[in-house]
Motif scaffolding. Structure first.
Motif, PDB file in Angstrom:
ATOM      1  N   ILE A  31       0.846  -1.204   0.000  1.00  0.00           N
ATOM      2  CA  ILE A  31       0.000   0.000   0.000  1.00  0.00           C
ATOM      3  C   ILE A  31       0.874   1.244   0.000  1.00  0.00           C
ATOM      4  O   ILE A  31       0.639   2.185  -0.765  1.00  0.00           O
ATOM      5  N   VAL A  32       1.898   1.258   0.846  1.00  0.00           N
ATOM      6  CA  VAL A  32       2.829   2.392   0.897  1.00  0.00           C
ATOM      7  C   VAL A  32       3.517   2.551  -0.458  1.00  0.00           C
ATOM      8  O   VAL A  32       3.588   3.660  -1.013  1.00  0.00           O
ATOM      9  N   GLN A  33       3.998   1.446  -0.999  1.00  0.00           N
ATOM     10  CA  GLN A  33       4.693   1.507  -2.286  1.00  0.00           C
ATOM     11  C   GLN A  33       3.767   1.980  -3.407  1.00  0.00           C
ATOM     12  O   GLN A  33       4.179   2.768  -4.260  1.00  0.00           O
ATOM     13  N   ASN A  34       2.533   1.529  -3.390  1.00  0.00           N
ATOM     14  CA  ASN A  34       1.571   1.949  -4.418  1.00  0.00           C
ATOM     15  C   ASN A  34       1.280   3.446  -4.320  1.00  0.00           C
ATOM     16  O   ASN A  34       1.104   4.111  -5.352  1.00  0.00           O
ATOM     17  N   CYS A  35       1.218   3.972  -3.113  1.00  0.00           N
ATOM     18  CA  CYS A  35       1.016   5.422  -2.946  1.00  0.00           C
ATOM     19  C   CYS A  35       2.178   6.187  -3.570  1.00  0.00           C
ATOM     20  O   CYS A  35       1.974   7.198  -4.250  1.00  0.00           O
ATOM     21  N   ILE A  36       3.385   5.712  -3.352  1.00  0.00           N
ATOM     22  CA  ILE A  36       4.558   6.365  -3.930  1.00  0.00           C
ATOM     23  C   ILE A  36       4.548   6.235  -5.450  1.00  0.00           C
ATOM     24  O   ILE A  36       4.756   7.218  -6.173  1.00  0.00           O
ATOM     25  N   MET A  37       4.293   5.048  -5.952  1.00  0.00           N
ATOM     26  CA  MET A  37       4.324   4.814  -7.400  1.00  0.00           C
ATOM     27  C   MET A  37       3.214   5.576  -8.122  1.00  0.00           C
ATOM     28  O   MET A  37       3.369   5.930  -9.295  1.00  0.00           O
ATOM     29  N   ALA A  38       2.126   5.858  -7.444  1.00  0.00           N
ATOM     30  CA  ALA A  38       1.018   6.606  -8.062  1.00  0.00           C
ATOM     31  C   ALA A  38       1.425   8.024  -8.437  1.00  0.00           C
ATOM     32  O   ALA A  38       0.787   8.643  -9.291  1.00  0.00           O
ATOM     33  N   THR A  39       2.508   8.534  -7.839  1.00  0.00           N
ATOM     34  CA  THR A  39       2.947   9.899  -8.140  1.00  0.00           C
ATOM     35  C   THR A  39       3.746   9.985  -9.433  1.00  0.00           C
ATOM     36  O   THR A  39       4.043  11.085  -9.899  1.00  0.00           O
ATOM     37  N   LYS A  40       4.068   8.851 -10.025  1.00  0.00           N
ATOM     38  CA  LYS A  40       4.818   8.859 -11.291  1.00  0.00           C
ATOM     39  C   LYS A  40       3.949   9.494 -12.376  1.00  0.00           C
ATOM     40  O   LYS A  40       2.777   9.163 -12.516  1.00  0.00           O
ATOM     41  N   MET A  41       4.547  10.404 -13.105  1.00  0.00           N
ATOM     42  CA  MET A  41       3.814  11.099 -14.176  1.00  0.00           C
ATOM     43  C   MET A  41       3.704  10.219 -15.416  1.00  0.00           C
ATOM     44  O   MET A  41       4.678   9.596 -15.786  1.00  0.00           O
ATOM     45  N   PRO A  42       2.584  10.150 -16.074  1.00  0.00           N
ATOM     46  CA  PRO A  42       1.327  10.752 -15.632  1.00  0.00           C
ATOM     47  C   PRO A  42       0.774   9.965 -14.439  1.00  0.00           C
ATOM     48  O   PRO A  42       0.851   8.740 -14.392  1.00  0.00           O
ATOM     49  N   GLN A  43       0.237  10.695 -13.514  1.00  0.00           N
ATOM     50  CA  GLN A  43      -0.261  10.070 -12.289  1.00  0.00           C
ATOM     51  C   GLN A  43      -1.384   9.082 -12.591  1.00  0.00           C
ATOM     52  O   GLN A  43      -2.186   9.307 -13.495  1.00  0.00           O
ATOM     53  N   SER A  44      -1.402   8.019 -11.785  1.00  0.00           N
ATOM     54  CA  SER A  44      -2.434   6.998 -11.996  1.00  0.00           C
ATOM     55  C   SER A  44      -2.896   6.416 -10.667  1.00  0.00           C
ATOM     56  O   SER A  44      -2.693   5.237 -10.393  1.00  0.00           O
ATOM     57  N   PRO A  45      -3.530   7.226  -9.826  1.00  0.00           N
ATOM     58  CA  PRO A  45      -3.984   6.718  -8.529  1.00  0.00           C
ATOM     59  C   PRO A  45      -5.174   5.772  -8.667  1.00  0.00           C
ATOM     60  O   PRO A  45      -6.054   5.996  -9.482  1.00  0.00           O
ATOM     61  N   ASN A  46      -5.153   4.710  -7.858  1.00  0.00           N
ATOM     62  CA  ASN A  46      -6.228   3.723  -7.894  1.00  0.00           C
ATOM     63  C   ASN A  46      -7.030   3.641  -6.598  1.00  0.00           C
ATOM     64  O   ASN A  46      -8.038   2.966  -6.555  1.00  0.00           O
ATOM     65  N   SER A  47      -6.582   4.290  -5.557  1.00  0.00           N
ATOM     66  CA  SER A  47      -7.283   4.255  -4.266  1.00  0.00           C
ATOM     67  C   SER A  47      -7.347   5.674  -3.707  1.00  0.00           C
ATOM     68  O   SER A  47      -6.656   6.580  -4.198  1.00  0.00           O
ATOM     69  N   LEU A  48      -8.139   5.862  -2.678  1.00  0.00           N
ATOM     70  CA  LEU A  48      -8.230   7.174  -2.049  1.00  0.00           C
ATOM     71  C   LEU A  48      -6.873   7.601  -1.490  1.00  0.00           C
ATOM     72  O   LEU A  48      -6.472   8.752  -1.643  1.00  0.00           O
ATOM     73  N   GLN A  49      -6.162   6.679  -0.861  1.00  0.00           N
ATOM     74  CA  GLN A  49      -4.830   7.011  -0.346  1.00  0.00           C
ATOM     75  C   GLN A  49      -3.917   7.489  -1.480  1.00  0.00           C
ATOM     76  O   GLN A  49      -3.196   8.479  -1.326  1.00  0.00           O
ATOM     77  N   GLU A  50      -3.949   6.797  -2.602  1.00  0.00           N
ATOM     78  CA  GLU A  50      -3.116   7.176  -3.747  1.00  0.00           C
ATOM     79  C   GLU A  50      -3.547   8.531  -4.315  1.00  0.00           C
ATOM     80  O   GLU A  50      -2.700   9.349  -4.702  1.00  0.00           O
ATOM     81  N   GLN A  51      -4.840   8.788  -4.351  1.00  0.00           N
ATOM     82  CA  GLN A  51      -5.329  10.083  -4.820  1.00  0.00           C
ATOM     83  C   GLN A  51      -4.847  11.212  -3.912  1.00  0.00           C
ATOM     84  O   GLN A  51      -4.405  12.268  -4.395  1.00  0.00           O
ATOM     85  N   ILE A  52      -4.931  10.984  -2.611  1.00  0.00           N
ATOM     86  CA  ILE A  52      -4.464  11.992  -1.655  1.00  0.00           C
ATOM     87  C   ILE A  52      -2.966  12.229  -1.839  1.00  0.00           C
ATOM     88  O   ILE A  52      -2.495  13.375  -1.836  1.00  0.00           O
TER      89      ILE A  52
END
Length: 136
Positions: free
Chosen positions: A103-124
């Motif tokens: 979960i922590v790693q996915n939050c970090i990886m979601a910031t890679k451009m272009p952003q691709s968040p899949n959960s609320l934590q990743e969106q935040i």
């Protein structure tokens, strides 16, 4: 706020702050300790606003602290290295299984451009990482 007395988040803050102050090349002026602190603050505000559970907020704030640590070795693939840095740190901590670390790693990886968040934590996390664009 939510995790004022969370000893692990404070430990991560101390560890990452030292890392960024001592090892981050000065040429990365937008990926320094001040930026990281701002991202953490924004994540904490949004975690509170969206009523994240304490464990979710903990995962998010740890991701925020580690998200730019990969810049120490350069900008290419810095998100991957930041995620690896977080995993290496968390694997030593009691109660941190592969699912929580992911979960922590996915939050970090979601910031890679272009952003691709899949959960609320990743969106935040993504919103917080770019929060400075709307400020002076």
């Amino acid at each position: 706020m939510i995790l004022q007395n969370n000893s692990l988040v404070k430990e991560v803050e101390t560890y990452v702050s030292r890392l960024l102050l001592e090892d981050m090349p000065k040429k990365y002026v937008y990926h320094d300790l001040e930026h990281t602190q701002n991202v953490v603050f924004s994540c904490e505000e949004l975690a509170h606003k969206y009523h994240l559970e304490p464990s979710q907020a903990e995962e998010l704030l740890i991701a925020a602290w580690f998200h730019d640590t990969g810049y120490i070795e350069g900008p290419e693939e810095h998100e991957r290295r930041g995620a690896e840095n977080a995993a290496k740190f968390l694997k030593q901590k009691e109660g941190w299984n592969d699912d929580r670390i992911a979960i922590v790693q996915n939050c970090i990886m979601a910031t890679k451009m272009p952003q691709s968040p899949n959960s609320l934590q990743e969106q935040i996390m993504c919103d917080s990482d770019l929060n400075h664009l709307g400020k002076d």
